[in-house]
Design a protein around this motif. Structure first.
Motif, short mmCIF file in Angstrom:
data_model
loop_
_atom_site.label_atom_id
_atom_site.label_comp_id
_atom_site.label_asym_id
_atom_site.label_seq_id
_atom_site.Cartn_x
_atom_site.Cartn_y
_atom_site.Cartn_z
N PRO A 1 0.83 -1.22 0.00
CA PRO A 1 0.00 0.00 0.00
C PRO A 1 0.86 1.27 0.00
O PRO A 1 2.04 1.24 0.38
CB PRO A 1 -0.80 -0.14 1.29
CG PRO A 1 0.08 -0.96 2.19
CD PRO A 1 0.80 -1.92 1.28
N ALA B 1 0.47 5.99 -0.79
CA ALA B 1 -0.38 7.16 -1.03
C ALA B 1 0.36 8.14 -1.94
O ALA B 1 1.59 8.31 -1.84
CB ALA B 1 -0.76 7.83 0.28
N ARG C 1 -5.10 6.80 -2.93
CA ARG C 1 -4.57 5.62 -2.24
C ARG C 1 -4.13 4.66 -3.34
O ARG C 1 -4.80 4.56 -4.37
CB ARG C 1 -5.59 4.95 -1.34
CG ARG C 1 -6.04 5.81 -0.17
CD ARG C 1 -6.97 5.00 0.74
NE ARG C 1 -7.48 5.82 1.82
CZ ARG C 1 -6.86 6.07 2.96
NH1 ARG C 1 -5.65 5.52 3.15
NH2 ARG C 1 -7.41 6.81 3.88
N VAL D 1 -9.11 9.40 -3.17
CA VAL D 1 -9.61 9.41 -1.79
C VAL D 1 -10.92 10.16 -1.69
O VAL D 1 -11.76 9.86 -0.85
CB VAL D 1 -8.54 10.02 -0.85
CG1 VAL D 1 -9.05 10.17 0.57
CG2 VAL D 1 -7.28 9.19 -0.87
N ASP E 1 -14.07 5.37 -1.01
CA ASP E 1 -12.77 4.69 -0.99
C ASP E 1 -12.94 3.20 -0.65
O ASP E 1 -12.46 2.70 0.36
CB ASP E 1 -11.86 5.37 0.04
CG ASP E 1 -10.40 5.01 -0.19
OD1 ASP E 1 -10.11 4.29 -1.16
OD2 ASP E 1 -9.56 5.43 0.64
N ALA F 1 -9.56 1.16 -0.43
CA ALA F 1 -8.80 1.22 0.83
C ALA F 1 -9.48 0.41 1.91
O ALA F 1 -8.83 -0.31 2.68
CB ALA F 1 -8.66 2.68 1.27
#
Length: 526
Positions: A72, A74, A88, A111, A115, A118
Motif C-alpha cells: 500500500p 499514497a 490511495r 480518496v 474509498d 482502501a
C-alpha cells in the motif's frame, strides 16, 4: 504479456491503473487514469506531477520494484489547473514485463470518491491477520493437546506403579513390582534395583543371617562376597532415600527416547524409596513376630521309640504373633499324648492366651492325659472361665504303645493326617466337636484308629490348608497329594515338605506342624 495486451486489459477498469518505470516515467495509463488527471498519460513523469518530496516517491518506487506482492501507499498529484488530487494506491513490480528494466504497476483510488479499495484493503489485511492468529492458536492448541495426552499417559503409568507398590508387602514383592512396572513408567529399556539389606532389615542379634531375604529381583549392596553389578554406559542412578536414610539405588537404563526428565525420575524414585522402606519395616516386624512366636512354643521332650519333627512359619500377611501351638506329653511307658491348636485371632492377647493354654494343658494332661475326652472338656472349662470371649480350636491324641491305638478328640480343628510309608494317607474323620472356650459344658467325643508299622501322624493348623477364595476341601486334597511325594522321607524332611508344599504361595495365616512316627529311636525335635 505485452504492453499492448496490458493496455487492452486495463482499458475497461473503472479505477486508474498506471505502468511506470523506476525513474517515474509513465509507460502506460488506462482511460480511468487520464479521466482522473489528464496529465497521467504515456510519457509523463510522476516526479513532475508529485506534490510531495521526491525522496518519498523514490522510496515508494524502490519498495514497489522490490516487492513480489502489492504494497500500500499514497500519492498526492497535481491536476492541470494546479489542484491537488489524493490517491490511495497499491504498487507491485510487474513480473510479466519483459523489458530491460523492471517496472511498477500502480492501482490508484481517489480518496475523495467512495474509498472502497482502501476499505477492502484494510479488511483483507485484518482478515489475513485474524487467519494468522487463528492458525497460531490452533497450532498452540494442538501442542497443548499433545502435551496433555502425554501427561495423562504418564500419570496413568505412574498410577500403575503406585498400585503395584501399594499391594506389595515384602521386599521381594516390591522388587518384582519395580522390575515389571518401573521401566514402562519411565519409558526406558530396563531398570535395576540395588539395596542395603542391613539398613532395611536390621539383624535381631549379632551374626544373624538374613536368610529369608531372597534378593531374586534386587542386588544386596551389603554382601561383600557378591560382585557389585556393573553400570552400563549412559545409565542413570537414582538414590533411594527415605527418612534421611539412603536405602539403595535405582539404576535406569535409557532406551531410544533417552533419559526421562529429572522431575519424573525424582517422583518415581520417591515412590520406590517409600515402598522399599515400608517393606523393610514389614520384614523386620515379621521377623520379630516370628522370633517371639517361636520363643513361646514349648521345647518338646525326647521320647524313646518316637520320631518327632515340628515346623512353624508365620503367615505371609502377618506382622503380629499368633495363637498356634503344639506340644508332646510323655505320660508313662505305654502312653504318649500330643496336642495342637490355634487361638482365634492374632496379636499379643492371643499369644498370651496360647502360652497359658500350653501351661494349663500340661497340668490337665498330668491328671487325665489318658482320657482325651476329659482333657478337652477341662480345657474348655478353663478357657471359658479364665479367658471369656476367647476361642480356640484344638486336637488331643493319645497313643497307646502296646496296641498301637490312637485315640483322638477334635474340637473344631482340621483332621489329623495319617501318612503310610508308601505316601498314601487318610484323615482321621472322627466325631466333630465344638471349639473350646465359647460353650460351657460342651461335650467332646473321641475317635479311634490303629497305626500300622511305619505310619506317621501329621498334626497341623488351618494356615497350612486355607487359601483365599478356595474351598477347604481343595487344601485337604492338596495335602494328601503332597504326602505321596514324601514317600520314604524321614520325619524332618517330610515335615519341611508339608510346610512349604506350595513354594511361593500366599499363606495368609500361621502354619504350625507336628509330625510323629512311632517305632524308631527318638531324635531331638527341631
Amino acid at each position: 504479456m505485452s504492453l499492448g495486451l496490458f493496455e487492452a486489459v486495463v482499458k475497461t477498469l473503472p479505477d486508474p491503473v498506471v505502468l511506470c518505470a523506476g525513474d517515474g516515467t509513465i509507460l502506460a495509463a488506462n482511460p480511468a487514469a487520464r479521466a482522473s488527471i489528464p496529465q497521467l498519460c504515456t510519457g509523463a513523469s510522476l516526479y513532475a506531477l508529485n506534490r510531495d518530496d521526491a525522496s518519498v516517491l523514490r522510496r515508494h518506487l524502490g519498495n514497489w520494484l522490490r516487492s513480489g506482492s502489492p504494497l500500500p501507499g499514497a500519492l498526492v498529484l497535481k491536476d492541470g489547473d494546479g489542484s491537488l488530487v489524493r490517491f490511495r494506491c497499491q504498487g507491485v513490480r510487474a513480473t510479466w514485463w519483459q523489458g530491460p528494466a523492471p517496472v511498477v504497476q500502480l492501482n490508484l483510488r481517489r480518496v475523495d470518491h467512495a474509498d472502497r479499495f482502501a476499505v477492502l484493503s484494510q479488511q483483507v489485511g485484518a482478515l489475513n491477520r485474524e487467519i494468522a492468529i487463528r492458525r497460531t492458536a490452533e497450532a498452540q492448541r494442538e501442542e497443548l493437546l499433545l502435551a496433555e495426552q502425554a501427561a495423562r499417559a504418564r500419570l496413568q503409568r505412574l498410577y500403575q506403579l503406585t498400585a503395584a507398590l501399594a499391594s506389595s508387602a515384602t521386599l521381594a514383592q516390591v522388587a518384582e513390582a519395580v522390575a515389571v512396572t518401573a521401566a514402562r513408567v519411565l519409558d526406558v529399556d530396563d531398570v535395576s534395583l540395588e539395596l542395603h539389606s542391613q539398613r532395611l532389615v536390621p539383624t535381631l542379634e549379632p551374626g544373624e543371617d538374613l536368610h529369608g531375604l531372597e534378593e531374586t529381583a534386587w542386588h544386596d549392596l551389603d554382601r561383600p562376597h557378591e560382585s557389585a553389578p556393573t553400570t552400563p554406559v549412559g545409565a542413570v542412578g537414582i538414590a533411594l532415600e527415605a527418612d534421611d536414610v539412603v536405602l539403595g539405588t535405582l539404576t535406569v537404563h535409557p532406551g531410544a527416547r533417552g533419559v526421562p526428565d529429572a522431575e519424573h525420575l525424582t517422583a518415581v524414585g520417591q515412590q520406590i524409596a517409600q515402598a522399599v522402606r515400608r517393606a523393610g519395616l514389614y520384614e523386620h516386624e515379621h521377623r520379630v513376630a516370628e522370633r517371639l512366636q517361636l520363643s513361646l512354643l514349648p521345647q518338646l521332650p525326647e521320647v524313646a521309640g518316637l520320631e518327632v519333627a515340628t515346623c512353624y512359619a508365620p503367615g505371609s500377611d502377618m506382622v503380629m504373633v499368633g495363637g498356634d501351638w503344639y506340644d508332646l506329653y510323655n505320660l508313662d511307658e505305654d502312653h504318649i499324648g500330643l496336642s495342637i491348636g490355634d487361638v482365634a485371632g492374632h496379636g499379643l492377647p492371643q499369644a498370651a492366651v496360647m502360652a497359658q493354654i500350653i501351661a494349663a494343658l500340661r497340668g490337665i494332661v498330668l491328671r487325665c492325659g489318658t482320657r482325651p475326652q476329659a482333657v478337652l472338656t477341662e480345657l474348655n472349662e478353663y478357657l471359658h472361665l479364665y479367658h471369656r470371649g476367647q476361642m480356640a480350636t484344638a486336637v488331643y491324641l493319645l497313643y497307646d504303645r502296646p496296641t498301637r491305638t490312637l485315640t483322638y478328640v477334635k474340637a473344631g480343628h482340621p483332621p489329623p493326617l495319617v501318612v503310610r510309608p508308601d505316601g498314601s494317607s487318610r484323615y482321621l474323620d472322627g466325631p466333630i466337636c465344638p471349639p473350646v472356650g465359647p460353650v460351657p459344658g460342651a461335650r467332646y467325643h473321641q475317635g479311634q484308629t490303629t497305626l500300622a508299622e511305619g505310619e506317621s501322624v501329621l498334626l497341623y493348623t488351618d494356615g497350612l490348608i486355607e487359601r483365599r477364595r478356595e474351598p477347604l476341601d481343595t487344601g485337604l486334597d492338596r495335602l494328601t497329594e503332597t504326602a505321596l511325594r514324601g514317600a520314604g522321607m524321614n520325619v524332618h524332611d517330610l515335615c519341611e515338605l508339608f510346610l512349604d508344599h506350595q513354594p511361593g504361595a500366599d499363606y495368609p495365616d500361621d502354619r504350625a506342624l507336628l509330625l510323629a512316627r512311632p517305632g524308631s529311636p527318638s531324635r531331638p525335635a527341631r
